[in-house]
Design a protein around this motif. Structure first.
Motif, PDB file in Angstrom:
ATOM      1  N   SER A   1      28.295  -3.645 -88.353  1.00 16.78           N
ATOM      2  CA  SER A   1      28.979  -2.747 -87.428  1.00 16.78           C
ATOM      3  C   SER A   1      29.502  -1.507 -88.139  1.00 16.78           C
ATOM      4  CB  SER A   1      30.132  -3.488 -86.745  1.00 16.78           C
ATOM      5  OG  SER A   1      30.785  -2.652 -85.804  1.00 16.78           O
TER       6      SER A   1
ATOM      7  N   GLU B   1      26.050 -10.803 -75.671  1.00 18.81           N
ATOM      8  CA  GLU B   1      26.349 -10.475 -77.063  1.00 18.81           C
ATOM      9  C   GLU B   1      26.011 -11.638 -78.000  1.00 18.81           C
ATOM     10  OE1 GLU B   1      30.049  -8.792 -79.828  1.00 18.81           O
ATOM     11  OE2 GLU B   1      30.401  -9.446 -77.764  1.00 18.81           O
TER      12      GLU B   1
ATOM     13  N   TYR C   1      18.228  -8.507 -90.349  1.00 24.08           N
ATOM     14  CA  TYR C   1      18.741  -8.439 -88.978  1.00 24.08           C
ATOM     15  C   TYR C   1      18.056  -7.321 -88.199  1.00 24.08           C
ATOM     16  CZ  TYR C   1      21.686  -7.024 -85.105  1.00 24.08           C
ATOM     17  OH  TYR C   1      22.125  -6.636 -83.857  1.00 24.08           O
TER      18      TYR C   1
ATOM     19  N   GLU D   1      28.529  -9.524 -89.772  1.00 28.40           N
ATOM     20  CA  GLU D   1      28.714  -8.771 -88.533  1.00 28.40           C
ATOM     21  C   GLU D   1      29.594  -7.540 -88.768  1.00 28.40           C
ATOM     22  OE1 GLU D   1      30.189 -11.226 -85.405  1.00 28.40           O
ATOM     23  OE2 GLU D   1      28.523 -12.639 -85.521  1.00 28.40           O
ATOM     24  N   THR D   2      30.658  -7.723 -89.528  1.00 25.85           N
ATOM     25  CA  THR D   2      31.564  -6.612 -89.815  1.00 25.85           C
ATOM     26  C   THR D   2      30.851  -5.519 -90.597  1.00 25.85           C
ATOM     27  OG1 THR D   2      33.515  -8.057 -89.832  1.00 25.85           O
ATOM     28  CG2 THR D   2      33.712  -5.946 -90.963  1.00 25.85           C
TER      29      THR D   2
ATOM     30  N   GLN E   1      28.552 -15.316 -91.679  1.00 20.99           N
ATOM     31  CA  GLN E   1      28.180 -14.538 -90.509  1.00 20.99           C
ATOM     32  C   GLN E   1      29.226 -13.492 -90.140  1.00 20.99           C
ATOM     33  OE1 GLN E   1      27.073 -16.851 -87.081  1.00 20.99           O
ATOM     34  NE2 GLN E   1      27.421 -15.152 -85.664  1.00 20.99           N
ATOM     35  N   GLU E   2      30.493 -13.851 -90.174  1.00 14.78           N
ATOM     36  CA  GLU E   2      31.544 -12.914 -89.767  1.00 14.78           C
ATOM     37  C   GLU E   2      31.560 -11.671 -90.641  1.00 14.78           C
ATOM     38  OE1 GLU E   2      36.411 -12.783 -89.206  1.00 14.78           O
ATOM     39  OE2 GLU E   2      35.359 -14.718 -89.223  1.00 14.78           O
TER      40      GLU E   2
ATOM     41  N   VAL F   1      22.214 -12.314 -86.230  1.00  8.57           N
ATOM     42  CA  VAL F   1      22.936 -12.137 -87.489  1.00  8.57           C
ATOM     43  C   VAL F   1      22.960 -13.458 -88.252  1.00  8.57           C
ATOM     44  CG1 VAL F   1      25.139 -11.578 -88.585  1.00  8.57           C
ATOM     45  CG2 VAL F   1      24.376 -10.253 -86.595  1.00  8.57           C
TER      46      VAL F   1
ATOM     47  N   THR G   1      22.585  -3.330 -79.155  1.00  6.67           N
ATOM     48  CA  THR G   1      24.010  -3.544 -78.940  1.00  6.67           C
ATOM     49  C   THR G   1      24.642  -2.208 -78.570  1.00  6.67           C
ATOM     50  OG1 THR G   1      24.604  -3.070 -81.235  1.00  6.67           O
ATOM     51  CG2 THR G   1      23.972  -5.348 -80.704  1.00  6.67           C
TER      52      THR G   1
ATOM     53  N   HIS H   1      22.966 -11.204 -80.161  1.00  4.97           N
ATOM     54  CA  HIS H   1      23.209 -10.441 -81.391  1.00  4.97           C
ATOM     55  C   HIS H   1      23.765 -11.356 -82.477  1.00  4.97           C
ATOM     56  CE1 HIS H   1      25.308  -7.813 -84.211  1.00  4.97           C
ATOM     57  NE2 HIS H   1      26.464  -8.287 -83.787  1.00  4.97           N
ATOM     58  N   LYS H   2      24.743 -12.171 -82.124  1.00 10.31           N
ATOM     59  CA  LYS H   2      25.365 -13.062 -83.106  1.00 10.31           C
ATOM     60  C   LYS H   2      24.345 -14.068 -83.653  1.00 10.31           C
ATOM     61  CE  LYS H   2      30.084 -12.716 -81.284  1.00 10.31           C
ATOM     62  NZ  LYS H   2      30.635 -12.158 -82.550  1.00 10.31           N
TER      63      LYS H   2
END
Length: 268
Positions: free
Chosen positions: A147, A114, A174, A143-144, A139-140, A121, A185, A117-118
């Motif tokens: 998703s 995973e 991305y 990602e949210t 980044q956080e 991003v 993912t 993926h991070k």
């Protein structure tokens, strides 16, 4: 020790065939044991083949615990009952689609991988920061947002962000990086499976095993793409029993739609 069942539990266990069922149950109400007894009832009283029963759980721990309860209950041929998480179910179908050539080979960015993926991003965030000078992107949050968009099957060209539209650019960059790397993912697997099998109905019967009974736990936390997967699994031909508590939705941040359980079975 003999367990005394409540009238409500008996009604769930002996719910009539050919009718969908909605079970509103709070934590600690014995819902897991009741679902297991429901499965045993179907197999013993109605001679339902265990392999025609599909159970969907929300995470691996819940899946493992449910399988353990099936064994402890002594369900006849209980190991033939299909118990999956949404992700493991999608992965199995996705893998078959790739092996048969329907989908191209992918580099799975799941589990220990995973981090790939991070990193993508993070790379996308940095590129957008450099081109726009916006240093508030992080980044956080990216990602949210990504998703959430994928949970709702929203591609970059239809995405929107009420706080910072630049996250749409991050999403676009991305996806370009992901496509170039042929990465996937769990979110992508769900989206691809639903899109392919919805667009090509003739493939559904080949890649979605026929089941007569579908039981879904924590239904209040189902998002749009998971709901679509359930529709493909049911094919409009099986009994569906959903279990959850519409007052306990904890995944709205990732697109959970409690209206599904509130409006069930009208949503099918």
């Amino acid at each position: 020790m003999r367990i005394i069942l409540t009238d409500e539990q008996i009604a769930i266990i002996e719910h009539p065939l050919n009718h969908h069922g909605r079970v509103l149950a709070v934590a600690g109400s014995g819902k897991t044991s009741t679902m297991v007894k429901r499965i045993r009832y179907l197999i013993e009283k109605h001679s339902i083949p265990p392999s025609s029963i599909q159970v969907l759980m929300f995470n691996r721990l819940a899946k493992n615990q449910f399988e353990d309860r099936i064994k402890a209950e002594g369900v006849p041929y209980g190991d033939a009952v299909h118990v999956n998480t949404f992700h493991s179910y999608a992965y199995a179908v996705y893998d078959r689609l790739i092996k048969s050539g329907v989908l191209p080979h992918k580099d799975f960015w799941t589990g220990d991988r995973e981090e790939i993926h991070k990193r993508r991003v993070r790379q996308a965030v940095i590129e957008v920061q450099r081109s726009t000078g916006d240093t508030t992107l992080n980044q956080e949050d990216a990602e949210t947002a990504i998703s959430l968009w994928k949970a709702s099957m929203i591609p970059p060209d239809r995405a929107g962000h009420r706080l910072n539209p630049l996250y749409v650019q991050v999403y676009r960059v991305y996806e370009k990086l992901r496509m170039e790397a042929k990465g996937a993912t769990f979110d992508d697997m769900l989206v691809d499976v639903v899109q392919v099998l919805s667009s090509h109905p003739s493939l559904r019967d080949s890649y979605i095993p026929h089941v007569s009974f579908l039981i879904v736990d924590e239904y209040q936390d189902v998002n749009y793409v998971q709901q679509r997967l359930m529709e493909l699994i049911s094919g409009g031909k099986c009994d569906i029993m959903v279990v959850g508590d519409d007052d306990q939705t904890i995944y709205e941040w990732r697109g959970a739609r409690p209206e599904y359980i509130r409006k069930f079975p009208e949503v099918f």
